[in-house]
Each structure stands twice: as structure tokens, then as C-alpha cells.
Write an enzyme that holds these catalytic residues in place. Structure first.
Site, PDB file in Angstrom:
ATOM      1  N   ARG A 165       0.839  -1.211   0.000  1.00 28.21           N
ATOM      2  CA  ARG A 165       0.000   0.000   0.000  1.00 28.21           C
ATOM      3  C   ARG A 165       0.872   1.258   0.000  1.00 28.21           C
ATOM      4  NH1 ARG A 165      -5.293   1.595   2.228  1.00 28.21           N
ATOM      5  NH2 ARG A 165      -5.071   3.497   3.442  1.00 28.21           N
TER       6      ARG A 165
ATOM      7  N   VAL B 119       3.888   1.570  -1.157  1.00 27.21           N
ATOM      8  CA  VAL B 119       4.534   1.700  -2.476  1.00 27.21           C
ATOM      9  C   VAL B 119       3.540   2.259  -3.499  1.00 27.21           C
ATOM     10  CG1 VAL B 119       5.520   0.391  -4.410  1.00 27.21           C
ATOM     11  CG2 VAL B 119       6.189  -0.173  -2.053  1.00 27.21           C
TER      12      VAL B 119
ATOM     13  N   GLY C 267      13.090 -10.608   2.515  1.00 22.25           N
ATOM     14  CA  GLY C 267      14.238 -10.820   3.400  1.00 22.25           C
ATOM     15  C   GLY C 267      15.552 -10.786   2.634  1.00 22.25           C
TER      16      GLY C 267
ATOM     17  N   GLY D 151      17.453 -13.017   1.201  1.00 21.35           N
ATOM     18  CA  GLY D 151      17.529 -13.757  -0.065  1.00 21.35           C
ATOM     19  C   GLY D 151      16.908 -12.958  -1.200  1.00 21.35           C
TER      20      GLY D 151
ATOM     21  N   ASP E 283      12.155 -12.432  10.903  1.00 24.68           N
ATOM     22  CA  ASP E 283      13.412 -12.778  11.584  1.00 24.68           C
ATOM     23  C   ASP E 283      14.171 -11.572  12.144  1.00 24.68           C
ATOM     24  OD1 ASP E 283      12.944 -15.405  10.989  1.00 24.68           O
ATOM     25  OD2 ASP E 283      14.252 -15.442   9.240  1.00 24.68           O
TER      26      ASP E 283
ATOM     27  N   MET F 131      10.471 -19.262  15.721  1.00 26.35           N
ATOM     28  CA  MET F 131      11.203 -19.293  14.458  1.00 26.35           C
ATOM     29  C   MET F 131      12.560 -18.595  14.574  1.00 26.35           C
ATOM     30  SD  MET F 131       8.626 -19.044  11.246  1.00 26.35           S
ATOM     31  CE  MET F 131       7.968 -20.571  10.565  1.00 26.35           C
TER      32      MET F 131
ATOM     33  N   GLU G  51      14.448 -22.035  16.667  1.00 30.21           N
ATOM     34  CA  GLU G  51      14.467 -23.305  15.928  1.00 30.21           C
ATOM     35  C   GLU G  51      15.876 -23.694  15.472  1.00 30.21           C
ATOM     36  OE1 GLU G  51      12.502 -23.244  12.054  1.00 30.21           O
ATOM     37  OE2 GLU G  51      12.797 -21.085  11.936  1.00 30.21           O
TER      38      GLU G  51
ATOM     39  N   ARG H 291       6.520 -30.341  28.917  1.00 27.68           N
ATOM     40  CA  ARG H 291       5.766 -30.330  27.655  1.00 27.68           C
ATOM     41  C   ARG H 291       6.449 -29.372  26.696  1.00 27.68           C
ATOM     42  NH1 ARG H 291       3.694 -33.743  30.214  1.00 27.68           N
ATOM     43  NH2 ARG H 291       1.494 -34.257  30.527  1.00 27.68           N
TER      44      ARG H 291
ATOM     45  N   HIS I 295       4.656 -21.587  11.927  1.00 24.97           N
ATOM     46  CA  HIS I 295       4.121 -20.559  11.021  1.00 24.97           C
ATOM     47  C   HIS I 295       3.003 -19.719  11.623  1.00 24.97           C
ATOM     48  CE1 HIS I 295       6.444 -23.075   8.319  1.00 24.97           C
ATOM     49  NE2 HIS I 295       6.508 -22.034   7.526  1.00 24.97           N
TER      50      HIS I 295
HETATM   51  O1  F6P Z   1      12.675 -16.302   7.168  1.00 26.79           O
HETATM   52  C1  F6P Z   1      11.418 -16.358   7.749  1.00 26.79           C
HETATM   53  C2  F6P Z   1      11.115 -17.720   8.291  1.00 26.79           C
HETATM   54  O2  F6P Z   1       9.828 -17.702   8.864  1.00 26.79           O
HETATM   55  C3  F6P Z   1      12.136 -18.294   9.282  1.00 26.79           C
HETATM   56  O3  F6P Z   1      11.979 -17.796  10.593  1.00 26.79           O
HETATM   57  C4  F6P Z   1      11.853 -19.774   9.178  1.00 26.79           C
HETATM   58  O4  F6P Z   1      12.965 -20.509   9.573  1.00 26.79           O
HETATM   59  C5  F6P Z   1      11.548 -19.938   7.716  1.00 26.79           C
HETATM   60  O5  F6P Z   1      11.096 -18.682   7.248  1.00 26.79           O
HETATM   61  C6  F6P Z   1      10.523 -20.999   7.384  1.00 26.79           C
HETATM   62  O6  F6P Z   1      10.433 -21.109   6.016  1.00 26.79           O
HETATM   63  P1  F6P Z   1       9.256 -21.852   5.246  1.00 26.79           P
HETATM   64  O7  F6P Z   1       8.036 -20.973   5.306  1.00 26.79           O
HETATM   65  O8  F6P Z   1       9.768 -21.982   3.851  1.00 26.79           O
HETATM   66  O9  F6P Z   1       9.029 -23.142   5.950  1.00 26.79           O
END
Ligand code: F6P
Length: 324
Positions: free
Chosen positions: A25, A27, A106, A108, A132, A174, A227, A248, A254
């Protein structure tokens, strides 16, 4: 790029992040304000390669500011990593008469943007979108605040049941390569231990701490694990075996990427989307919009992508002090 520019493109790429819609939005509306058209490509770089393009008017970005995910959808593109893939992408950008591209994603995705510019002199601008928060050149990337708030809400809920049943709970958040989410949510959630990939840890020491805390009357604990540091299931088994405590675990996964963005992420995304667009339209290229404190900044992608973002040592120490 010939000034004045008539048309730019926008994509969201890589893992989605809450606030990406607000960035789109930012942009689109900033470009329209300057009488510049915007083409949105779906599915990140994949959509540029396959020419999945659509003209985005003001209405196209109406009613999306509160929505998680991305209306442009997202993908991680293997083909764009090949020279042939990038040539296809360039051809489609030209075919659509796009004179510059804003890439929301991100590291990449931003690496791909820089490649396109270095190889073909195609003007790009980056907007950091990743839960992240591991991107240099900005204090915050879009989605981090929302992801941390989701994690903390989960930790708060788990603490209630951990207290009632006198259990240890291991929560996996994550962060494959870094512990930004883990540190922030562990601090805010009052975790007894926070495990992150950047700092070596000993599970035996953690068990020792849990036992001595129990000796002093503490009956429940929360351990936050990034993770990339360990799997929560393994930590749970180790703790049970070495302490005998009822344990536990929960992998948030996600869940942290979905849902409505926080106010912080919405405003950040609007500001960064608009800044990247305004700079592109003013002739700048190869930069990423960011914030330093509350001040907008824009750094070269070459700097952003060659500099590692590290966790503030003050926060690491604070986590250690709080766990005692
Ligand atoms: O880079 C964001 C991220 O959510 C990371 O925290 C996690 O390791 C990765 O993506 C998970 O990737 P995917 O959605 O491809 O499983």
C-alpha cells in the site's frame, strides 16, 4: 532509468511477513501520488519470470492494511537464482515497461534484487520484510513486532497452565540462523532460559538451574528455543530425563507469520514502502529503506547484504540476569 519515471513494479518475495500488505500500500499510493503507475507481480521473483503481472490502482490496495500475508502472494524462487531465470525476469520487466522495481522481502530476496541491478543495471529498491529481523541497515524489519507479540501471547498462555500443573514448558520459536525472535519474546515472556544459535549453551546447566530453582520453591518454568538452536522436542526429552520434571513442548512455527499486523508493523511498512518508492522515483537505486531509532534511513544494498546483524550484547546479558 529515464526521469520522470512513468511506471514501476513491486513484488513480495521469500517468507511472508505480517505488514507486507501495508508495505505494498505504501509503495502503490506513494507512486500514484506522483502520477506513476505500479505493476504488481505475483509470487515474488517467480511471478516476474512467468509474467504474472497486474496494474495496481489505488483501490487495489484499499482494505488490506489490517490483513496478514500478502495480496501479491510470495514464493522462494530457485529459477531466479540461475542466470537464465534472471534474463527472463528482466525481459518481462521490460515488456511491462517497468522502469524500476521495489522488492519487499528478506535477505535472499534483496540479494536477488542487487544481482538484477549489478548484472543488467536495472534500478531496484529494497524494503526489509521478514519476521526474523536479521537484516542489517534497519533496526526493525516488517513483521518482527507482530511475530514477537504472537510468541509472547503464546508464552503467557502456556505460563498459566505450566503454573497450574507445575510443569516445564519448552516453546520453539522461528529463527533458523538467529535468535532475534527468541530473545525478544523470551525477555518479554519472562522465560527462565533462552536458547539461540549464536550463543553456546549447556542443557545440563539448564537442568541444574531448573533443579536449584525448584529447591527454592519454583514449580514451573518456561524455556524459549530458537528453531536454529535446538528442537523443542529434544530439549523436552533431555530435561525430563535429567530432572524428572514433568515437561511439555510447543512449536509455534508458522503461527508467528500469520494474522493482523501490529500498529508498529503497519506504520513501519507504510513508511518504508513509501520511502523506497520516493527514492526510486527521485533517481536513487540499489538501496534498502530502513529505520534508525524512529528516523528513516536508506542504505546501499551492498552494505546491507555484506554486514551481519548481531544481537545486542546488552539484551543477552539482560536475559542471563533475568533468568537467575
Ligand atoms: O525467514 C522467515 C522464516 O519464517 C524463518 O523464521 C523460518 O525458519 C523460515 O522462514 C521458514 O520457512 P518456510 O516458510 O519456507 O518453511
Amino acid at each position: 532509468m529515464n526521469l520522470p519515471v512513468k511506471r514501476i513494479g513491486v513484488i513480495t518475495s521469500g517468507g511472508d511477513a505480517p505488514g507486507m500488505n501495508a508495505a505494498i500500500r505504501g509503495v502503490v499510493r506513494a507512486a500514484l501520488y506522483r502520477n506513476v503507475e505500479v505493476i504488481g507481480f505475483s509470487h515474488g521473483w517467480e511471478g516476474v519470470i512467468n509474467d504474472e503481472s497486474q496494474l495496481m490502482d489505488s483501490k487495489a490496495v484499499g482494505g488490506i492494511i489490517d490483513r496478514g500475508g500478502t495480496i501479491l502472494r510470495s514464493a522462494r524462487s530457485a529459477e531466479f537464482r540461475t542466470p537464465e531465470g534472471r534474463v527472463k525476469a528482466l525481459d518481462n520487466l521490460k515488456k511491462n515497461e517497468v522502469e524500476g522495481l521495489v522488492v519487499i522481502g528478506g535477505d535472499g530476496s534483496l540479494t536477488g534484487a542487487l544481482k538484477l541491478q549489478e548484472e543488467f543495471h536495472f534500478p531496484v529498491m529494497g524494503v526489509p520484510g521478514s519476521i526474523d529481523n536479521d537484516i542489517s541497515g534497519t533496526d526493525f524489519s516488517i513483521g518482527f513486532d507482530t511475530a514477537v507479540n504472537i510468541s509472547v501471547e503464546a508464552i503467557d498462555r502456556l505460563r498459566d497452565t505450566a503454573y497450574s500443573h507445575e510443569r516445564v514448558f519448552v516453546v520453539e520459536v522461528m529463527g533458523r540462523r538467529n535468535g532475534f525472535i527468541a530473545i525478544e519474546s523470551g525477555l518479554a515472556g519472562g522465560a527462565e532460559a533462552i536458547l539461540i544459535p549464536e550463543v553456546p549453551y549447556s542443557l545440563l546447566d539448564i537442568c541444574k538451574n531448573l533443579r536449584s530453582a525448584a529447591d527454592k520453591g519454583k514449580r514451573s518454568s518456561i524455556i524459549v528455543v530458537a528453531e536454529g538452536a535446538a528442537r523443542a522436542s529434544d530439549v523436552k526429552v533431555f530435561i525430563e530425563k535429567n530432572t524428572g520434571f514433568d515437561c511439555r513442548y510447543l512449536v509455534l512455527g508458522h503461527l508467528q507469520r500469520g494474522g493482523s499486523p501490529t500498529v508498529f508493523d503497519r506504520v513501519l511498512a507504510l513508511r518504508l514502502g513509501a520511502l523506497a518508492t520516493n527514492r526510486l522515483l527521485s533517481g536513487f537505486r540499489g538501496e534498502m529503506a530502513g529505520v534508525d531509532g524512529n528516523k528513516l534511513v536508506s542504505h546501499p544494498l551492498t552494505y546491507v547484504l555484506s554486514t551481519e546483524r548481531t544481537i545486542d550484547p546488552e539484551k543477552l546479558l539482560l536475559a542471563e540476569v533475568m533468568a537467575k
